[in-house]
Design a protein around this motif. Sequence first.
Motif, short mmCIF file in Angstrom:
data_model
loop_
_atom_site.label_atom_id
_atom_site.label_comp_id
_atom_site.label_asym_id
_atom_site.label_seq_id
_atom_site.Cartn_x
_atom_site.Cartn_y
_atom_site.Cartn_z
N LEU A 172 0.87 -1.17 0.00
CA LEU A 172 0.00 0.00 0.00
C LEU A 172 0.91 1.22 0.00
O LEU A 172 1.79 1.34 0.85
CB LEU A 172 -0.88 -0.01 1.26
CG LEU A 172 -1.87 1.12 1.42
CD1 LEU A 172 -2.90 1.12 0.29
CD2 LEU A 172 -2.57 1.01 2.76
N THR A 173 0.73 2.10 -0.97
CA THR A 173 1.64 3.24 -1.10
C THR A 173 1.00 4.59 -0.79
O THR A 173 1.70 5.53 -0.44
CB THR A 173 2.24 3.29 -2.53
OG1 THR A 173 1.17 3.34 -3.47
CG2 THR A 173 3.10 2.07 -2.79
N LEU A 174 -0.32 4.70 -0.96
CA LEU A 174 -1.00 5.97 -0.74
C LEU A 174 -2.41 5.74 -0.24
O LEU A 174 -3.13 4.90 -0.77
CB LEU A 174 -1.05 6.77 -2.06
CG LEU A 174 -1.84 8.08 -2.05
CD1 LEU A 174 -1.22 9.12 -1.14
CD2 LEU A 174 -1.97 8.63 -3.47
N ILE A 175 -2.79 6.50 0.78
CA ILE A 175 -4.17 6.52 1.27
C ILE A 175 -4.66 7.94 1.02
O ILE A 175 -4.03 8.91 1.46
CB ILE A 175 -4.24 6.21 2.77
CG1 ILE A 175 -3.76 4.78 3.02
CG2 ILE A 175 -5.66 6.41 3.30
CD1 ILE A 175 -3.52 4.46 4.48
N THR A 176 -5.78 8.07 0.29
CA THR A 176 -6.33 9.39 -0.03
C THR A 176 -7.72 9.50 0.55
O THR A 176 -8.57 8.64 0.29
CB THR A 176 -6.39 9.60 -1.55
OG1 THR A 176 -5.08 9.42 -2.09
CG2 THR A 176 -6.90 10.98 -1.89
N LEU A 212 -12.51 9.71 -10.03
CA LEU A 212 -13.08 8.37 -9.87
C LEU A 212 -14.19 8.09 -10.88
O LEU A 212 -14.48 6.94 -11.17
CB LEU A 212 -13.66 8.21 -8.46
CG LEU A 212 -12.66 8.14 -7.32
CD1 LEU A 212 -13.40 8.17 -5.98
CD2 LEU A 212 -11.81 6.89 -7.43
N GLY A 213 -14.81 9.14 -11.36
CA GLY A 213 -15.92 8.97 -12.29
C GLY A 213 -17.20 8.54 -11.60
O GLY A 213 -18.05 7.87 -12.20
N ASP A 257 -14.90 17.07 -4.63
CA ASP A 257 -15.44 17.16 -5.99
C ASP A 257 -14.39 16.81 -7.04
O ASP A 257 -14.71 16.21 -8.07
CB ASP A 257 -16.08 18.53 -6.26
CG ASP A 257 -15.15 19.71 -6.04
OD1 ASP A 257 -14.05 19.54 -5.46
OD2 ASP A 257 -15.52 20.83 -6.44
N GLU A 258 -13.14 17.14 -6.77
CA GLU A 258 -12.07 16.79 -7.72
C GLU A 258 -11.80 15.28 -7.70
O GLU A 258 -11.56 14.67 -8.74
CB GLU A 258 -10.79 17.56 -7.39
CG GLU A 258 -10.91 19.06 -7.61
CD GLU A 258 -11.24 19.42 -9.06
OE1 GLU A 258 -10.65 18.82 -9.98
OE2 GLU A 258 -12.11 20.28 -9.27
N MET A 259 -11.85 14.69 -6.52
CA MET A 259 -11.66 13.25 -6.43
C MET A 259 -12.80 12.51 -7.13
O MET A 259 -12.57 11.52 -7.82
CB MET A 259 -11.57 12.81 -4.97
CG MET A 259 -11.19 11.36 -4.79
SD MET A 259 -10.87 11.05 -3.03
CE MET A 259 -10.51 9.31 -3.09
N GLY A 300 -3.00 23.24 -5.00
CA GLY A 300 -4.38 23.31 -5.49
C GLY A 300 -5.38 22.56 -4.64
O GLY A 300 -5.73 23.00 -3.56
N ASN A 301 -5.81 21.41 -5.12
CA ASN A 301 -6.88 20.65 -4.49
C ASN A 301 -6.42 19.46 -3.67
O ASN A 301 -7.25 18.62 -3.30
CB ASN A 301 -7.85 20.15 -5.58
CG ASN A 301 -8.54 21.31 -6.26
OD1 ASN A 301 -9.05 22.21 -5.60
ND2 ASN A 301 -8.53 21.30 -7.59
#
Length: 139
Positions: free
Chosen positions: A5-9, A59-60, A53-55, A35-36
């Motif tokens: 696991l490299t990143l948790i957002t 993710l779509g 909202d950017e995430m 930025g965001n």
Amino acid sequence: MKQALTLITLAVEDLPRALAFYRDGLGWTPGFTAGNIAFFQMNGVAFALFKQDEMAKELGRDIAARRGGIALAHNVESPEAVDALLSEIRKLEGGAILSEPVKREWGGYSGYFEDPDGHAWEVAWNPYWTLSPEGFVTI
């Protein structure tokens, strides 16, 4: 795929508010903010706060209404350290205690809090795990 696991957002509604909670409240140091998104270097893993909202665009899918079935954990060296950290969280604007610390049936001691966006965090002491001075856990 490697077992890594490299990143948790975490998706956050208000990035400045979330950044203030983690940076000013918890005392974490951002490694990079633009930025965001804000990134924090952890023990071999990166942690990010990403404007919701950017995430969702990336993710779509809509994520505004999603909540829930995940908890992040922060292990500490003793039951007293659990109490001390949750006592500090209790004082932070935007933080809330979800459950007071108790002795768990598995032999440890833990309690839960949530950040301003409702992300659950467990603060735990586990007598069966080794915790290094840097905070690395060995199971």
